[in-house]
Design a protein around this motif. Structure first.
Motif, PDB file in Angstrom:
ATOM      1  N   TYR A  57       0.833  -1.199   0.000  1.00 24.18           N
ATOM      2  CA  TYR A  57       0.000   0.000   0.000  1.00 24.18           C
ATOM      3  C   TYR A  57       0.872   1.255   0.000  1.00 24.18           C
TER       4      TYR A  57
ATOM      5  N   VAL B  77      -4.252   0.691   6.974  1.00 20.79           N
ATOM      6  CA  VAL B  77      -4.547  -0.238   5.886  1.00 20.79           C
ATOM      7  C   VAL B  77      -3.750  -1.516   6.124  1.00 20.79           C
ATOM      8  N   PRO B  78      -4.428  -2.642   6.250  1.00 23.44           N
ATOM      9  CA  PRO B  78      -3.699  -3.878   6.567  1.00 23.44           C
ATOM     10  C   PRO B  78      -2.928  -4.411   5.368  1.00 23.44           C
ATOM     11  N   GLU B  79      -1.914  -5.192   5.639  1.00 22.44           N
ATOM     12  CA  GLU B  79      -1.154  -5.825   4.565  1.00 22.44           C
ATOM     13  C   GLU B  79      -2.093  -6.688   3.729  1.00 22.44           C
TER      14      GLU B  79
ATOM     15  N   GLY C 152      -4.708  -5.688   2.217  1.00 21.67           N
ATOM     16  CA  GLY C 152      -6.090  -5.224   2.339  1.00 21.67           C
ATOM     17  C   GLY C 152      -6.545  -4.437   1.123  1.00 21.67           C
ATOM     18  N   THR C 153      -6.630  -5.079  -0.008  1.00 19.16           N
ATOM     19  CA  THR C 153      -6.886  -4.384  -1.268  1.00 19.16           C
ATOM     20  C   THR C 153      -8.316  -3.831  -1.360  1.00 19.16           C
TER      21      THR C 153
ATOM     22  N   TYR D 242      -9.264  -1.604   0.382  1.00 18.62           N
ATOM     23  CA  TYR D 242      -9.016  -0.188   0.658  1.00 18.62           C
ATOM     24  C   TYR D 242      -8.513   0.572  -0.568  1.00 18.62           C
TER      25      TYR D 242
ATOM     26  N   LYS E  88      -9.839  -7.841  -7.036  1.00 16.95           N
ATOM     27  CA  LYS E  88      -9.178  -7.176  -5.916  1.00 16.95           C
ATOM     28  C   LYS E  88      -7.913  -7.915  -5.477  1.00 16.95           C
TER      29      LYS E  88
ATOM     30  N   PRO F 286     -13.927  -2.260   2.705  1.00 16.53           N
ATOM     31  CA  PRO F 286     -12.931  -2.065   3.761  1.00 16.53           C
ATOM     32  C   PRO F 286     -13.552  -1.913   5.148  1.00 16.53           C
TER      33      PRO F 286
END
Length: 436
Positions: free
Chosen positions: A200, A270-272, A274-275, A277, A316, A403
């Motif tokens: 991200y 934003v998490p690893e 976590g697309t 988002y 995603k 998200p």
């Protein structure tokens, strides 16, 4: 014979005069009159919400329905069910990512045929401005689109290319000739880059705030030159606020919006992987988010709308460099914004102004955006104190990707009335064209 078809009472009705005790009297599809909360009235149905707030239906002017052509991403039936569940009674559909895009009257007619009979809320339409369709803009305006969407950078789909500076100037001059509106995805392509990797952080670095600020400055200058009305879509960078505020002070006819995800989410969280988002322009830092709230409070940003841009889960993946960019949140915008607005001392009247009255005014949608005599009886019973845990699988969006999954928001929509009738599964939404 009863005097009214419906009366809805609330000690906390949000009207243009503020939050106050009111009995809303409805005859047919419109608000006939506002009375005192306890006034005796003769109605076929009389509903007393007591201390629960009554809001006007929200107006979301930035929704990608995607039908026809990409209906497996989203469609009119699913999108409008989600809208109603979130207190939204009017949406305006973007000219992409449907196929064909809405860049001619013929393409608009294809979309109207796809929408008819499916809509659970009222639906208006944006036209598109792309290279080569300048002659189509006036006919589209006369057919009843709310205005024209354009990109200054690649849109993500080949059938909707961006405008260069000379093309944008020509579009603005043409649309100014019939007092239309141009709504702009404003990012400067010269300042964008391909992400340097899958994370991200690398995606965010590829779309800096300076790209938004540069593009907004270009749009503002051309609007001043041509006299056109313009609206800047989905402002994510606080770097744009100074340019917008100065232009507005100079009398340039420019308004701007932001979105729930920019006001509630932050890059730091934003998490690893976590697309869900990923969107364009991107969700930025916590400090940037707070500056957007300041811009909203000052009125530099006047609208909060979803930019609901969903896709199937398989688009995603696998990472932030390759995944489709778009946030699905149409059903959740009111709760998301209210959660953060209340923490900052804003009231429901502020949220209604940002999410109902101002979008309706910007898109010139008559009879929407307020609980007012003569307006459509679009009403929302809302519990602002109830917890709203988000389970993506239980949303009405076609694809369970958001998200907000796993978050607990504040505020629950209890009932949505569209033109005096509860939205209860039988679609009775209308297609809004022109001044109707």
């Amino acid at each position: 014979m009863t005097d009214y078809d419906l009366v809805v009472r609330s000690r906390r009705a949000v009207t243009p005069e503020g939050e106050r005790p009111v009995a809303v009297a409805v005859r047919g599809e419109r608000v006939e009159a506002l009375y005192g909360y306890a006034d005796p009235l003769d109605a076929a149905e009389d509903i007393d919400l007591r201390d629960l707030p009554l809001l006007p239906g929200l107006v979301d002017t930035h929704v990608h329905v995607n039908e026809p052509g990409r209906t497996h991403w989203e469609g009119f039936a699913s999108a409008t069910r989600a809208a109603a569940a979130g207190g939204v009674t009017t949406i305006v559909d973007m000219p992409l990512n449907s196929v064909p895009p809405t860049v001619s009257v013929e393409a608009l007619e294809v979309k109207l045929r796809a929408a008819r009979g499916q809509c659970h809320v009222d639906v208006g339409f944006w036209g598109g401005a792309v290279p080569g369709n300048l002659k189509e803009l006036r006919p589209l305006h006369e057919r009843g689109v709310r205005g024209f969407k354009c990109f200054l950078s690649p849109s993500g789909v080949e059938e909707f290319p961006p405008l260069g500076t000379a093309e944008l100037r020509a579009v603005l001059a043409e649309v100014a000739g019939f007092d239309g509106l141009v709504v702009v995805h404003a990012e400067d392509p010269e300042l964008l880059a391909e992400p340097g990797g899958p994370t991200y952080r690398e995606f965010l670095e590829s779309r800096p705030g300076a790209a938004e600020r540069s593009a907004v400055a270009r749009v503002v200058a051309l609007a001043a030159e041509t006299g056109a009305r313009v609206h800047i879509l989905h402002v994510s960078s606080a770097e744009c606020l100074g340019v917008l505020e100065a232009a507005q002070a100079d009398g340039v006819a420019v308004t701007a919006e932001t979105c729930p995800h920019y006001l509630t989410l932050e890059a730091e969280q934003v998490p690893e992987g976590g697309t869900a988002y990923k969107c364009c322009p991107p969700i930025r830092s916590r400090a940037n988010r707070e500056l957007l709230w300041e811009g909203l409070a000052k009125g530099v940003l006047s609208c909060v709308v979803s930019d609901h841009s969903p896709s199937p889960a398989d688009l995603k993946v696998p990472d932030f460099a390759a995944a489709w960019g778009g946030v699905a949140s149409l059903q959740l915008g009111l709760s998301a914004v209210w959660t953060e607005a209340a923490r900052r001392g804003h009231g429901l009247a502020d949220v209604v102004r940002w999410m109902s009255a101002n979008p309706a005014a910007m898109a010139r949608i008559p009879g929407k955006g307020a609980i007012r005599p003569g307006y459509d009886a679009d009403l929302v019973a809302f519990d602002p104190d109830a917890d709203n845990p988000v389970d993506a699988a239980r949303l009405h969006h076609r694809n369970p990707v958001t998200p907000y999954h796993g978050r607990v928001l504040k505020g629950v929509v209890l009932t949505t009335w569209l033109r005096g009738r509860p939205v209860d599964g039988e679609p009775h939404g209308r297609l809004i064209l022109g001044e109707q």
